[in-house]
Design an enzyme around this catalytic site. Structure first.
Site, mmCIF file in Angstrom:
data_model
loop_
_atom_site.group_PDB
_atom_site.id
_atom_site.type_symbol
_atom_site.label_atom_id
_atom_site.label_comp_id
_atom_site.label_asym_id
_atom_site.label_seq_id
_atom_site.Cartn_x
_atom_site.Cartn_y
_atom_site.Cartn_z
ATOM 1 C CG HIS A 218 -2.075 0.885 1.249
ATOM 2 N ND1 HIS A 218 -2.336 1.794 0.259
ATOM 3 C CD2 HIS A 218 -3.052 1.076 2.190
ATOM 4 C CE1 HIS A 218 -3.405 2.502 0.579
ATOM 5 N NE2 HIS A 218 -3.858 2.097 1.747
ATOM 6 C CG HIS A 257 -4.343 0.697 -8.702
ATOM 7 N ND1 HIS A 257 -5.694 0.614 -8.454
ATOM 8 C CD2 HIS A 257 -3.824 1.521 -7.771
ATOM 9 C CE1 HIS A 257 -5.963 1.377 -7.421
ATOM 10 N NE2 HIS A 257 -4.856 1.935 -6.980
ATOM 11 C CG ASP A 308 2.819 4.464 -3.798
ATOM 12 O OD1 ASP A 308 2.764 5.496 -3.113
ATOM 13 O OD2 ASP A 308 2.113 3.466 -3.594
HETATM 14 N N1 COA Z 1 5.291 -5.983 -10.655
HETATM 15 C C1 COA Z 1 5.275 -7.147 -11.318
HETATM 16 N N2 COA Z 1 4.171 -7.885 -11.480
HETATM 17 C C2 COA Z 1 3.037 -7.418 -10.953
HETATM 18 C C3 COA Z 1 2.979 -6.193 -10.263
HETATM 19 C C4 COA Z 1 4.160 -5.477 -10.121
HETATM 20 N N3 COA Z 1 4.176 -4.327 -9.470
HETATM 21 N N4 COA Z 1 1.724 -5.965 -9.853
HETATM 22 C C5 COA Z 1 0.988 -7.001 -10.274
HETATM 23 N N5 COA Z 1 1.787 -7.872 -10.931
HETATM 24 C C6 COA Z 1 1.375 -9.126 -11.526
HETATM 25 C C7 COA Z 1 1.258 -10.179 -10.430
HETATM 26 O O1 COA Z 1 2.480 -10.860 -10.220
HETATM 27 C C8 COA Z 1 0.174 -11.054 -10.972
HETATM 28 O O2 COA Z 1 0.743 -11.861 -11.979
HETATM 29 P P1 COA Z 1 0.322 -13.398 -12.135
HETATM 30 O O3 COA Z 1 -1.151 -13.348 -12.447
HETATM 31 O O4 COA Z 1 1.193 -13.871 -13.222
HETATM 32 O O5 COA Z 1 0.609 -14.002 -10.795
HETATM 33 C C9 COA Z 1 -0.750 -10.070 -11.655
HETATM 34 O O6 COA Z 1 0.064 -8.964 -12.035
HETATM 35 C C10 COA Z 1 -1.895 -9.603 -10.757
HETATM 36 O O7 COA Z 1 -1.318 -9.042 -9.570
HETATM 37 P P2 COA Z 1 -1.927 -9.096 -8.117
HETATM 38 O O8 COA Z 1 -0.844 -8.888 -7.110
HETATM 39 O O9 COA Z 1 -2.787 -10.303 -7.968
HETATM 40 O O10 COA Z 1 -2.860 -7.836 -8.190
HETATM 41 P P3 COA Z 1 -3.635 -7.192 -6.961
HETATM 42 O O11 COA Z 1 -4.804 -6.498 -7.535
HETATM 43 O O12 COA Z 1 -3.866 -8.177 -5.877
HETATM 44 O O13 COA Z 1 -2.569 -6.184 -6.376
HETATM 45 C C11 COA Z 1 -1.158 -4.369 -6.127
HETATM 46 C C12 COA Z 1 -2.500 -4.842 -6.686
HETATM 47 C C13 COA Z 1 -1.108 -2.838 -6.215
HETATM 48 C C14 COA Z 1 -1.035 -4.771 -4.643
HETATM 49 C C15 COA Z 1 -0.032 -5.005 -6.951
HETATM 50 O O14 COA Z 1 -0.088 -4.550 -8.287
HETATM 51 C C16 COA Z 1 1.333 -4.724 -6.347
HETATM 52 O O15 COA Z 1 1.774 -5.468 -5.456
HETATM 53 N N6 COA Z 1 2.030 -3.658 -6.831
HETATM 54 C C17 COA Z 1 3.280 -3.286 -6.249
HETATM 55 C C18 COA Z 1 3.058 -2.531 -4.935
HETATM 56 C C19 COA Z 1 2.535 -1.144 -5.175
HETATM 57 O O16 COA Z 1 3.007 -0.419 -6.033
HETATM 58 N N7 COA Z 1 1.567 -0.753 -4.327
HETATM 59 C C20 COA Z 1 0.973 0.593 -4.379
HETATM 60 C C21 COA Z 1 -0.438 0.526 -4.835
HETATM 61 S S1 COA Z 1 -1.104 2.143 -5.085
#
Ligand code: COA
Length: 372
Positions: A218, A257, A308
């Site tokens: 987050h 996201h 971010d």
């Molecule tokens: N880098 C690489 N791969 C990513 C990614 C990232 N930042 N964000 C998502 N993915 C990939 C996941 O590995 C997953 O791939 P898969 O289906 O092959 O396993 C797919 O995209 C879906 O991701 P998931 O984590 O299930 O999405 P979510 O909706 O649960 O999570 C976030 C959303 C924001 C938590 C996630 O994108 C993330 O962890 N981002 C990095 C942290 C971040 O920037 N947070 C700030 C949010 S404002």
């Protein structure tokens, strides 16, 4: 059964903010974030989120007076701060300090609508002082008292650096605060609303929100982005380093996201600010590296940057210490959290979802000596 992580579940009705994830649009009370970032100050946004309308000149003057009058910390928090500065990381400090502030709030345990509004404004007003005091004490500097003539954003930079910021840089931070102020049912806002829905007090709800924002999935992502950029070090190393991380299934912080299926509109504004700040300070390295990271992540994974990603190089260029990036996010988001908590109180029903039990059934108690 809803998606894992409550994906697609509607947890509340709100008039505060709205996202169109497909079109990449964000609205506060129906105003497009691009219009607000262009024209509005953080103080106007505070009024908007809390009263659902932009302030008149008189209302804004009154709010500014209220916020500046409430900036000083009470003595109890002042006394707590050296221990915090010695013992805790910035987000842990913020969580504990906001919790501790409840004990000395002038409105005490009064839970009336009026008292909760005053508590909300006090929390918004004091958060920058908390962050800047902590930073000064941990670095052995004198704490800089809030400057009553400066805006919320300019005062934060002033207290962090001890110098009145240039107008252009103060406005950059002001826009960052506008962009981070609210974002529908994100994890920390949800946590705040869950706490509020038990009719727990507003400080407890904001403490829960800060605890939730702290995590790297987050609010913590902005710090991780800057560390990554510093680790990589130069534009020519970006492609190989990012590809290596992605090949080893590592997430690149600042990308992806849950709701946006296209570019996060806040990232569009922050990309521009990252360039502007880089040019202003005469070093566009971090902006250029960010653009290259963005290109590689898009090519390799088709992922867009979120709020971010470019916030990291903006804050770095403004001279904000890296481990204060997430606290600065909280300095802004407390406006949205408190608005949501007040909205929850105004039409409350306990938030209590179901769970899907997947454990064993029909077990029978075995005495401890007979267990293997
Ligand atoms: N880098 C690489 N791969 C990513 C990614 C990232 N930042 N964000 C998502 N993915 C990939 C996941 O590995 C997953 O791939 P898969 O289906 O092959 O396993 C797919 O995209 C879906 O991701 P998931 O984590 O299930 O999405 P979510 O909706 O649960 O999570 C976030 C959303 C924001 C938590 C996630 O994108 C993330 O962890 N981002 C990095 C942290 C971040 O920037 N947070 C700030 C949010 S404002």
């Amino acid at each position: 059964m809803p998606g894992r992580g409550l994906e697609d579940v509607v947890a509340a009705q709100t008039s505060i903010s709205d996202i169109d994830g497909r079109l990449g649009r964000l609205f506060y009370v129906g105003y497009d974030i691009h219009e607000l970032a262009e024209n509005s100050t953080f103080e106007e946004v505070v009024h908007l989120l809390h009263t659902l309308k932009l302030p008149s000149r008189a209302e804004l003057d009154a709010l500014n007076d209220q916020l500046t009058a409430e900036r000083d910390l009470d003595e109890f928090v002042d006394r707590l701060m050296p221990t915090m500065a010695e013992q805790t990381s910035p987000m842990s400090m913020l969580r504990t300090t906001i919790s501790a502030m409840s004990a000395y709030d002038p409105d005490g345990w009064d839970q009336s609508t009026e008292a909760n509004y005053r508590k909300a404004m006090r929390l918004i007003a004091r958060m920058p002082t908390v962050v800047a005091s902590y930073d000064a004490i941990r670095n052995g500097r004198d704490v800089v008292k809030p400057h009553p003539k400066l805006s919320h954003a300019a005062n934060l930079l002033y207290m962090l650096t001890g110098r009145e910021p240039e107008e252009e840089m103060a406005r950059v931070l002001d826009i960052c605060l506008v962009l981070h102020a609210d974002h529908t049912m994100n994890a920390s806002t949800f946590a705040a609303r869950v706490a509020a829905s038990t009719l727990s007090d507003i400080h407890s709800a904001i403490t829960a929100a800060i605890a939730t924002l702290k995590g790297p999935l987050h609010g913590g992502a902005n710090e991780a982005v800057m560390k990554l950029l510093l680790d990589i070090g130069s534009v020519d190393k970006v492609e190989s380093q990012i590809t290596k991380l992605l090949d080893s299934k590592k997430k690149i912080m600042g990308f992806g996201h849950r709701v946006y299926k296209t570019e996060d509109p806040r990232a569009t504004v922050l990309r521009r600010l990252s360039k502007q700040v880089g040019e202003h300070v005469g070093d566009t390295t971090w902006y250029e590296m960010s653009i290259e990271v963005e290109r590689v992540v898009m090519e390799e994974k088709g992922l867009y940057p979120n709020v971010d990603f470019f916030a990291a190089s903006v804050y770095y260029g403004l001279g904000i210490p890296i481990d204060l990036f997430t606290p600065v996010f909280a300095v802004s988001r407390v406006s949205g959290w408190t608005a949501h908590v007040r909205e929850q109180y105004a039409d409350n029903r306990l938030i209590r979802p179901e769970s899907d039990y997947i454990g064993p059934r029909n077990q029978h108690y075995v005495s401890i000596d007979q267990r293997n």
